[in-house]
Design a protein around this motif. Sequence first.
Motif, PDB file in Angstrom:
ATOM      1  N   PRO A  27       0.828  -1.200   0.000  1.00  0.00           N
ATOM      2  CA  PRO A  27       0.000   0.000   0.000  1.00  0.00           C
ATOM      3  C   PRO A  27       0.867   1.257   0.000  1.00  0.00           C
ATOM      4  O   PRO A  27       1.746   1.396   0.860  1.00  0.00           O
ATOM      5  CB  PRO A  27      -0.767  -0.116   1.326  1.00  0.00           C
ATOM      6  N   LEU A  30       1.896   3.392   3.116  1.00  0.00           N
ATOM      7  CA  LEU A  30       2.931   2.864   4.012  1.00  0.00           C
ATOM      8  C   LEU A  30       4.321   3.329   3.563  1.00  0.00           C
ATOM      9  O   LEU A  30       5.116   3.816   4.382  1.00  0.00           O
ATOM     10  CB  LEU A  30       2.870   1.327   4.043  1.00  0.00           C
ATOM     11  N   PHE A  31       4.592   3.198   2.269  1.00  0.00           N
ATOM     12  CA  PHE A  31       5.908   3.612   1.775  1.00  0.00           C
ATOM     13  C   PHE A  31       6.039   5.129   1.809  1.00  0.00           C
ATOM     14  O   PHE A  31       7.128   5.659   2.056  1.00  0.00           O
ATOM     15  CB  PHE A  31       6.141   3.014   0.387  1.00  0.00           C
ATOM     16  N   MET A  34       6.982   5.852   5.348  1.00  0.00           N
ATOM     17  CA  MET A  34       8.386   5.487   5.587  1.00  0.00           C
ATOM     18  C   MET A  34       9.328   6.535   4.982  1.00  0.00           C
ATOM     19  O   MET A  34      10.326   6.918   5.596  1.00  0.00           O
ATOM     20  CB  MET A  34       8.682   4.105   4.997  1.00  0.00           C
ATOM     21  N   LEU A 110       2.861   1.443  12.184  1.00  0.00           N
ATOM     22  CA  LEU A 110       3.226   0.434  11.188  1.00  0.00           C
ATOM     23  C   LEU A 110       4.422   0.874  10.338  1.00  0.00           C
ATOM     24  O   LEU A 110       5.261   0.040   9.964  1.00  0.00           O
ATOM     25  CB  LEU A 110       2.016   0.116  10.311  1.00  0.00           C
ATOM     26  N   ALA A 114       7.797  -1.181  10.066  1.00  0.00           N
ATOM     27  CA  ALA A 114       8.328  -1.559   8.758  1.00  0.00           C
ATOM     28  C   ALA A 114       9.760  -1.079   8.571  1.00  0.00           C
ATOM     29  O   ALA A 114      10.583  -1.776   7.962  1.00  0.00           O
ATOM     30  CB  ALA A 114       7.431  -0.999   7.652  1.00  0.00           C
ATOM     31  N   ASN A 117      12.077  -3.348  10.588  1.00  0.00           N
ATOM     32  CA  ASN A 117      12.175  -4.614   9.865  1.00  0.00           C
ATOM     33  C   ASN A 117      13.024  -4.462   8.603  1.00  0.00           C
ATOM     34  O   ASN A 117      13.852  -5.330   8.274  1.00  0.00           O
ATOM     35  CB  ASN A 117      10.759  -5.072   9.486  1.00  0.00           C
ATOM     36  N   GLU A 121      16.076  -6.524   6.863  1.00  0.00           N
ATOM     37  CA  GLU A 121      15.963  -7.081   5.510  1.00  0.00           C
ATOM     38  C   GLU A 121      17.202  -6.728   4.673  1.00  0.00           C
ATOM     39  O   GLU A 121      17.757  -7.575   3.964  1.00  0.00           O
ATOM     40  CB  GLU A 121      14.710  -6.542   4.806  1.00  0.00           C
TER      41      GLU A 121
ATOM     42  N   SER B 148       7.737 -10.549   7.331  1.00  0.00           N
ATOM     43  CA  SER B 148       7.234  -9.688   8.407  1.00  0.00           C
ATOM     44  C   SER B 148       7.286  -8.205   8.045  1.00  0.00           C
ATOM     45  O   SER B 148       6.782  -7.376   8.799  1.00  0.00           O
ATOM     46  CB  SER B 148       8.003  -9.951   9.707  1.00  0.00           C
ATOM     47  N   GLY B 149       7.854  -7.870   6.901  1.00  0.00           N
ATOM     48  CA  GLY B 149       8.126  -6.476   6.587  1.00  0.00           C
ATOM     49  C   GLY B 149       7.053  -5.735   5.815  1.00  0.00           C
ATOM     50  O   GLY B 149       5.891  -6.148   5.763  1.00  0.00           O
ATOM     51  N   ALA B 150       7.488  -4.622   5.215  1.00  0.00           N
ATOM     52  CA  ALA B 150       6.581  -3.693   4.532  1.00  0.00           C
ATOM     53  C   ALA B 150       5.927  -4.316   3.307  1.00  0.00           C
ATOM     54  O   ALA B 150       4.881  -3.857   2.857  1.00  0.00           O
ATOM     55  CB  ALA B 150       7.337  -2.431   4.114  1.00  0.00           C
ATOM     56  N   ARG B 151       6.535  -5.335   2.743  1.00  0.00           N
ATOM     57  CA  ARG B 151       5.916  -6.010   1.604  1.00  0.00           C
ATOM     58  C   ARG B 151       5.225  -7.293   2.056  1.00  0.00           C
ATOM     59  O   ARG B 151       4.755  -8.077   1.235  1.00  0.00           O
ATOM     60  CB  ARG B 151       6.965  -6.337   0.542  1.00  0.00           C
ATOM     61  N   VAL B 154       3.231  -6.311   7.409  1.00  0.00           N
ATOM     62  CA  VAL B 154       2.859  -4.912   7.667  1.00  0.00           C
ATOM     63  C   VAL B 154       1.944  -4.393   6.555  1.00  0.00           C
ATOM     64  O   VAL B 154       0.970  -3.675   6.828  1.00  0.00           O
ATOM     65  CB  VAL B 154       4.116  -4.019   7.823  1.00  0.00           C
ATOM     66  N   ALA B 155       2.231  -4.773   5.298  1.00  0.00           N
ATOM     67  CA  ALA B 155       1.354  -4.369   4.190  1.00  0.00           C
ATOM     68  C   ALA B 155      -0.066  -4.876   4.442  1.00  0.00           C
ATOM     69  O   ALA B 155      -1.049  -4.135   4.261  1.00  0.00           O
ATOM     70  CB  ALA B 155       1.888  -4.912   2.868  1.00  0.00           C
TER      71      ALA B 155
END
Lengths: 294, 294
Positions: A27, A30-31, A34, A110, A114, A117, A121, B148-151, B154-155
């Motif tokens: 979505p 969210l980005f 961030m 969130l 993210a 996390n 990553e 577990s991340g933004a993709r 959390v998404a």
Amino acid sequence: MFKEELNRIVNIVDEELKKLLDISDKPSILFDAMRYSTFAGGKRLRPVLCVSTCELVGGSIKDVLPVACAIEFIHTYSLIHDDLPAMDNDDLRRGKPTNHKVFGEAIAILAGDALLNYGFEILIQYALDNPKLCNNILKSTKEIANASGARGMVAGQVIDILSENKNISIEELEFMHKHKTGDLIKAAVSSGAYMGGADEDTVNKLKCFADYIGLVFQIKDDLLDVLGDEKKLGKKTGSDLNNGKSTFITAFGLKRSKEMVNELTLKANEILDFFGTKGNFLKNLANYMAERAN
Amino acid sequence: MFKEELNRIVNIVDEELKKLLDISDKPSILFDAMRYSTFAGGKRLRPVLCVSTCELVGGSIKDVLPVACAIEFIHTYSLIHDDLPAMDNDDLRRGKPTNHKVFGEAIAILAGDALLNYGFEILIQYALDNPKLCNNILKSTKEIANASGARGMVAGQVIDILSENKNISIEELEFMHKHKTGDLIKAAVSSGAYMGGADEDTVNKLKCFADYIGLVFQIKDDLLDVLGDEKKLGKKTGSDLNNGKSTFITAFGLKRSKEMVNELTLKANEILDFFGTKGNFLKNLANYMAERAN
């Protein structure tokens, strides 16, 4: 000279942060959230420390860049969560509305999750893609993970929350700052050192340096909240006093706090003497942290 | 037989989770909050999937245990944050007050942050301590971190938040669940497979299995919210309807949703035929997920 060198690193870090967050997946909010806090005018102090420590011990900025960016993402997450209504309830940071003011509380929580996390990553992908650097990346990641966790940054933030409107001892004040801000600053330095291939002795020397500048950073922060220029700071001064917070100023007074900044900066500089002229950039960076206006 | 085998794994996982959270550092309230939600009656579905997949492909529970526990910590963090007032605002989970009801909102946010971070601390330390397993651990960690991340998770949670009191399309509903619950269930399976030394073909087969059971899990969740027994569930039913949430029931109706649970469970079972009788435990686990009452 120092300012040009600082800008060189900041620009390279900023470019890489942009690339890493150039994500058009769903979505989008969210980005957006961030990106908003990552590019809200931070000084990039931690990535600069990480990169310049790596270069000091003979490493290259190319090798350390993903690590430096991961640290900045983790730092950014901590700011978003610190500002939340349930925490410090701040409306402004660096002169801009805080994340939850723009995106709402749920998305801010969130976006913070993210970003934390995402730091991991990036580090894991980097370790998988670079077998030769893998061990250094893992050692760096361990420094960062421990610094940002329950025995590091989160512990410091918990003490901060519990201490509001309470008089806390100098030991507790130091525990709080050592973890809340000191640990990630130290991890920026030690991970940079590991990425540059430094041995344990050198890493430990640089960790001592980091301990001093972490304290300098925090005492200076407390001083700016009393003496700073609201325009330059991008937020109201006096908030510690209004929130009933214990600070280095309430514990030691203004005069002694200023002296401590100078003494600790000097000690940080002395450690760097070991590295000869190569240590000049980090010395200047320590002095810059002691003299900053925001 | 199945229940004994399930209990064997659950007990070993619980013991290890206890050890990993047997921390007496300051601030104790933080570790209390982390322990509270970790030991609030979860079924340990994800660690059980992780361990049993590892065993299916020939690995040992000893090797996969830190990975399984890291996943459970990350799952627990997601529950704490999902329950927050700014998110689903739930007072009860599994019949017990939610984390923020016991410890307050600030500590709940921080305990969640710390659990997510701790998952990665455990994985990184494990990779550093075991050079022989390092590559498998990194591949597993990548699966988990991406999930577990933004993709990933959390998404899904962002879409969930944005969808309240809205009619969303079936595509969006599926996107939401694929990420919110499906991705971490899939990572539990794929990381277990990697820790057992499975090749990419086998991992991909098992990921298909995981996709099916992830969907089964979610549709069953939606069914239980309509048809479940509040005592067994430990929470009020009908909350999706009251919160205006789109679910598989609102999209497909009760009858078709029940059929889908059966069809998908069958497909999950068929994939496991490839593994012969060794696949029996995971088949039973899939059936158990389809038939569960809480």
